[in-house]
Motif scaffolding. Structure first.
Motif, short mmCIF file in Angstrom:
data_model
loop_
_atom_site.label_atom_id
_atom_site.label_comp_id
_atom_site.label_asym_id
_atom_site.label_seq_id
_atom_site.Cartn_x
_atom_site.Cartn_y
_atom_site.Cartn_z
N ASP A 133 12.81 10.35 -6.52
CA ASP A 133 12.88 11.83 -6.52
C ASP A 133 12.81 12.38 -5.09
O ASP A 133 13.18 13.53 -4.86
CB ASP A 133 11.77 12.44 -7.38
CG ASP A 133 10.37 12.01 -6.91
OD1 ASP A 133 10.12 10.79 -6.88
OD2 ASP A 133 9.56 12.90 -6.57
N LEU A 134 12.32 11.59 -4.15
CA LEU A 134 12.19 12.08 -2.77
C LEU A 134 13.44 11.83 -1.92
O LEU A 134 13.50 12.24 -0.77
CB LEU A 134 10.98 11.42 -2.08
CG LEU A 134 9.61 11.74 -2.68
CD1 LEU A 134 8.51 10.99 -1.95
CD2 LEU A 134 9.34 13.25 -2.62
N LYS A 145 1.93 2.66 -6.91
CA LYS A 145 1.41 1.91 -8.07
C LYS A 145 0.57 2.80 -8.99
O LYS A 145 0.78 2.82 -10.20
CB LYS A 145 0.56 0.70 -7.60
CG LYS A 145 1.34 -0.29 -6.76
CD LYS A 145 0.45 -1.41 -6.26
CE LYS A 145 -0.57 -0.99 -5.24
NZ LYS A 145 -0.03 -0.50 -3.95
N GLY A 172 -3.04 -2.96 -2.80
CA GLY A 172 -1.74 -3.12 -2.14
C GLY A 172 -1.65 -4.24 -1.12
O GLY A 172 -0.57 -4.52 -0.63
N ALA A 212 0.84 -1.20 0.00
CA ALA A 212 0.00 0.00 0.00
C ALA A 212 0.87 1.25 0.00
O ALA A 212 1.85 1.33 0.75
CB ALA A 212 -0.90 -0.02 1.23
N1 LIG Z 1 7.28 12.43 -5.04
C1 LIG Z 1 6.70 11.28 -5.38
N2 LIG Z 1 5.55 10.93 -4.79
C2 LIG Z 1 4.99 9.76 -5.15
C3 LIG Z 1 5.57 8.91 -6.14
N3 LIG Z 1 4.78 7.82 -6.27
C4 LIG Z 1 3.76 8.00 -5.42
N4 LIG Z 1 3.88 9.14 -4.75
C5 LIG Z 1 2.96 9.65 -3.71
O1 LIG Z 1 2.79 8.60 -2.73
C6 LIG Z 1 1.43 8.50 -2.34
C7 LIG Z 1 0.90 7.11 -2.66
O2 LIG Z 1 0.98 6.94 -4.07
P1 LIG Z 1 -0.03 6.01 -4.87
O3 LIG Z 1 0.38 6.08 -6.30
O4 LIG Z 1 -1.44 6.33 -4.54
O5 LIG Z 1 0.35 4.61 -4.24
P2 LIG Z 1 -0.41 3.21 -4.43
O6 LIG Z 1 0.64 2.17 -4.37
O7 LIG Z 1 -1.26 3.27 -5.64
O8 LIG Z 1 -1.30 3.17 -3.11
P3 LIG Z 1 -2.52 2.15 -2.81
O9 LIG Z 1 -3.34 2.04 -4.06
O10 LIG Z 1 -3.23 2.83 -1.68
O11 LIG Z 1 -1.90 0.85 -2.40
C8 LIG Z 1 0.69 9.63 -3.08
O12 LIG Z 1 0.63 10.74 -2.23
C9 LIG Z 1 1.58 9.92 -4.26
O13 LIG Z 1 1.47 11.25 -4.71
C10 LIG Z 1 6.81 9.32 -6.75
O14 LIG Z 1 7.41 8.63 -7.59
N5 LIG Z 1 7.32 10.50 -6.33
#
Ligand SMILES: Nc1nc2c(ncn2[C@@H]2O[C@H](COP(=O)(O)OP(=O)(O)OP(=O)(O)O)[C@@H](O)[C@H]2O)c(=O)[nH]1
Ligand SMILES: [Mg+2]
Length: 293
Positions: A177-178, A16, A109, A12
């Motif tokens: 990037d973070l 993704k 996730g 999670a």
């Molecule tokens: N700076 C940055 N933020 C990211 C990146 N990928 C994801 N985020 C941030 O991380 C958080 C979660 O990202 P999601 O893409 O929703 O992650 P997910 O794996 O789809 O999450 P679930 O569907 O809840 O499992 C969000 O606030 C995004 O904006 C990235 O490559 N760079």
């Protein structure tokens, strides 16, 4: 001709959905259609155009609000995914049957979906029956992987999904990037194929000499790193979504693993020139530069 799919997996919040959105934007830039299917019954917001959405079949709230089922969020999700597994013809209808189509499946996730419940395996088998070449793209948040023991734990999570699904896997350290410059340097050793060196490193948070478990954990870490190294099980790629080259490189690795582009016609140089004259300078690297050697 086959069709192509990436199962976008990972814990999670590992990025993704953001990955899917970045790939769609990258696809637009290189004039390549990449469709995204949402497979998360609890998803609420998308940054990408949704080609098909599991919530049209079943939503998490349907399971949680049911007066007889009384599911919480995790049990509810399993219920939704098992319902999806029994109704895979719904997905078949949504995907259509166009040759050469390329899909990303934005998955939930919860790790138990890949390790304990057969739904993802069934999905993979069905997609293969529908002539899809599939690859798992497993994302792990790089911010959690800067320490060696966490990296190994992440690797084992990825490995357990890989063992269940039996498809090619690309492992991605996301959100680079973070990271600070220092942490980016630390991360380099994990993308190096020589994972073995990890086994001999000390973890920064495991320094208490009175901790009697410490040497046991070190041995365990070493043994795990050895297994992963000996069998060449996992190699990680980094993803920095703010760098177009990073997305290009990753997509190329994934395409190689599913043989995307191998069936495309090799164009004669004259054909390519004509095409490039009509084009504003952006071209599909794989379609035009196919090398069938
Ligand atoms: N700076 C940055 N933020 C990211 C990146 N990928 C994801 N985020 C941030 O991380 C958080 C979660 O990202 P999601 O893409 O929703 O992650 P997910 O794996 O789809 O999450 P679930 O569907 O809840 O499992 C969000 O606030 C995004 O904006 C990235 O490559 N760079
Ligand atoms: Mg998501």
């Amino acid at each position: 001709m086959p069709r192509y799919a990436q199962l976008v997996l990972g814990p999670a919040g590992s990025g993704k959905s953001t990955y899917c959105s970045s790939m769609v934007k990258h696809g637009e830039a290189i004039r390549r259609t990449i469709n995204v299917v949402n497979l998360d019954p609890a998803a609420e917001h998308f940054d990408y155009p949704v080609f098909a959405d599991i919530r049209e079949l079943i939503e998490l709230d349907d399971a949680m609000d049911d007066k007889e089922l009384h599911f919480g969020p995790n049990g509810g999700l399993i219920f939704c995914m098992e319902y999806f597994e029994r109704n895979l013809e719904w997905l078949q209808g949504q995907l259509g049957d166009e040759e050469d189509d390329y899909f990303l499946f934005d998955c939930p996730g919860q790790i138990e979906l890949y390790t304990h419940v057969p739904v993802m395996r069934r999905l993979v088998e069905q997609l293969q029956n529908w002539n899809f070449h599939i690859c798992g793209v497993f994302l792990i948040d790089s911010q959690f992987c800067v320490e060696q023991s966490k990296f190994l734990a992440g690797m084992l999570t990825a490995l357990s999904s890989m063992i269940q699904l039996e498809i090619p896997f690309i492992h991605v350290l996301s959100k680079v990037d973070l990271l600070s410059k220092k942490d980016k340097r630390k991360l380099q050793k994990y993308t190096d194929p020589d994972v073995y060196q990890l086994a001999n490193e000390e973890d920064s948070h495991q320094t208490n000499p009175k901790n009697s478990f410490l040497s046991k954990y070190r041995h365990l870490n070493k043994a795990l790193a050895n297994v992963i190294y000996d069998y060449s099980l996992v190699k990680f790629y980094t993803l920095d979504i703010s760098e177009e080259d990073s997305i290009t490189d990753l997509l190329m690795q994934i395409d190689l693993s599913i043989q995307y582009g191998e069936d495309h016609d090799v164009k004669e140089p004259r054909e390519m020139d004509e095409e490039n004259e009509n084009d504003d300078g952006v071209h599909d690297v794989y379609n035009n530069d196919v090398d069938n050697d």
